[in-house]
Design a protein around this motif. Structure first.
Motif, mmCIF file in Angstrom:
data_model
loop_
_atom_site.group_PDB
_atom_site.id
_atom_site.type_symbol
_atom_site.label_atom_id
_atom_site.label_comp_id
_atom_site.label_asym_id
_atom_site.label_seq_id
_atom_site.Cartn_x
_atom_site.Cartn_y
_atom_site.Cartn_z
ATOM 1 N N LYS A 29 97.996 96.492 -72.689
ATOM 2 C CA LYS A 29 96.639 96.480 -72.135
ATOM 3 C C LYS A 29 96.623 97.051 -70.722
ATOM 4 O O LYS A 29 95.721 97.781 -70.347
ATOM 5 C CB LYS A 29 96.075 95.059 -72.127
ATOM 6 C CG LYS A 29 95.631 94.590 -73.478
ATOM 7 C CD LYS A 29 95.013 93.215 -73.398
ATOM 8 C CE LYS A 29 94.589 92.733 -74.775
ATOM 9 N NZ LYS A 29 94.026 91.379 -74.729
ATOM 10 N N MET A 33 94.523 100.483 -69.321
ATOM 11 C CA MET A 33 93.471 100.366 -68.311
ATOM 12 C C MET A 33 93.452 101.620 -67.450
ATOM 13 O O MET A 33 94.486 102.163 -67.094
ATOM 14 C CB MET A 33 93.671 99.130 -67.452
ATOM 15 C CG MET A 33 93.500 97.841 -68.226
ATOM 16 S SD MET A 33 93.653 96.419 -67.191
ATOM 17 C CE MET A 33 91.978 96.268 -66.651
ATOM 18 N N GLU A 67 84.472 99.212 -66.437
ATOM 19 C CA GLU A 67 84.408 97.755 -66.561
ATOM 20 C C GLU A 67 85.679 97.270 -67.243
ATOM 21 O O GLU A 67 85.985 97.684 -68.356
ATOM 22 C CB GLU A 67 83.180 97.337 -67.362
ATOM 23 C CG GLU A 67 83.021 95.834 -67.469
ATOM 24 C CD GLU A 67 81.730 95.458 -68.160
ATOM 25 O OE1 GLU A 67 80.980 94.670 -67.581
ATOM 26 O OE2 GLU A 67 81.486 95.968 -69.275
ATOM 27 N N ASN A 68 86.410 96.422 -66.566
ATOM 28 C CA ASN A 68 87.668 95.876 -67.089
ATOM 29 C C ASN A 68 88.638 96.973 -67.501
ATOM 30 O O ASN A 68 89.331 96.869 -68.505
ATOM 31 C CB ASN A 68 87.413 94.938 -68.266
ATOM 32 C CG ASN A 68 86.578 93.744 -67.877
ATOM 33 O OD1 ASN A 68 86.676 93.248 -66.760
ATOM 34 N ND2 ASN A 68 85.740 93.295 -68.774
ATOM 35 N N ASN A 100 81.399 100.787 -59.115
ATOM 36 C CA ASN A 100 82.043 101.008 -60.413
ATOM 37 C C ASN A 100 81.425 102.166 -61.195
ATOM 38 O O ASN A 100 81.892 102.491 -62.279
ATOM 39 C CB ASN A 100 81.975 99.740 -61.266
ATOM 40 C CG ASN A 100 82.795 98.621 -60.678
ATOM 41 O OD1 ASN A 100 83.743 98.855 -59.946
ATOM 42 N ND2 ASN A 100 82.435 97.401 -60.979
#
Length: 108
Positions: A29, A33, A67-68, A100
């Motif tokens: 993960k 990202m 986002e994330n 963001n």
């Protein structure tokens, strides 16, 4: 469990190192990202003009944001621009941090 199932269970895979699979999943993960691309001053200025133009004319826009760690898009009409908290608020009350957002496109 019958005798045949008991013998077959010897050959089933098992987790020899407890927690290894979870840590490997976390690492995957982290690798997936992404980070926000660096924007030039001209790109930021153009985004600001587009943002305020669409807000003043009540036009729909599409924003691309992070986002994330994942890039996503959202389309809608701006309800409010909160300059103090650096946020765009869409109807129905969806908020996005300006820091963001990396792309703003006027729809239509």
């Amino acid at each position: 469990m019958n005798d045949r199932e008991r013998r077959a269970s010897k050959y089933l895979p098992f987790e020899s190192l407890k927690g290894l699979k979870e840590e490997l999943d976390k690492e995957d993960k982290r690798k997936m990202m992404q980070s926000l691309p660096d924007l030039s001053d001209d790109e930021k200025l153009e985004m600001n003009f587009t943002l305020f133009d669409c807000y003043s004319k009540n036009k729909a826009i599409t924003i691309s944001y992070l986002e994330n760690g994942l890039f996503q898009d959202y389309s809608g009409v701006i309800h409010k621009i909160d300059v103090v908290n650096k946020q765009i608020i869409f109807l129905p009350k969806r908020k996005f941090d300006l820091d963001n957002i990396y792309k703003i496109v006027m729809k239509g």
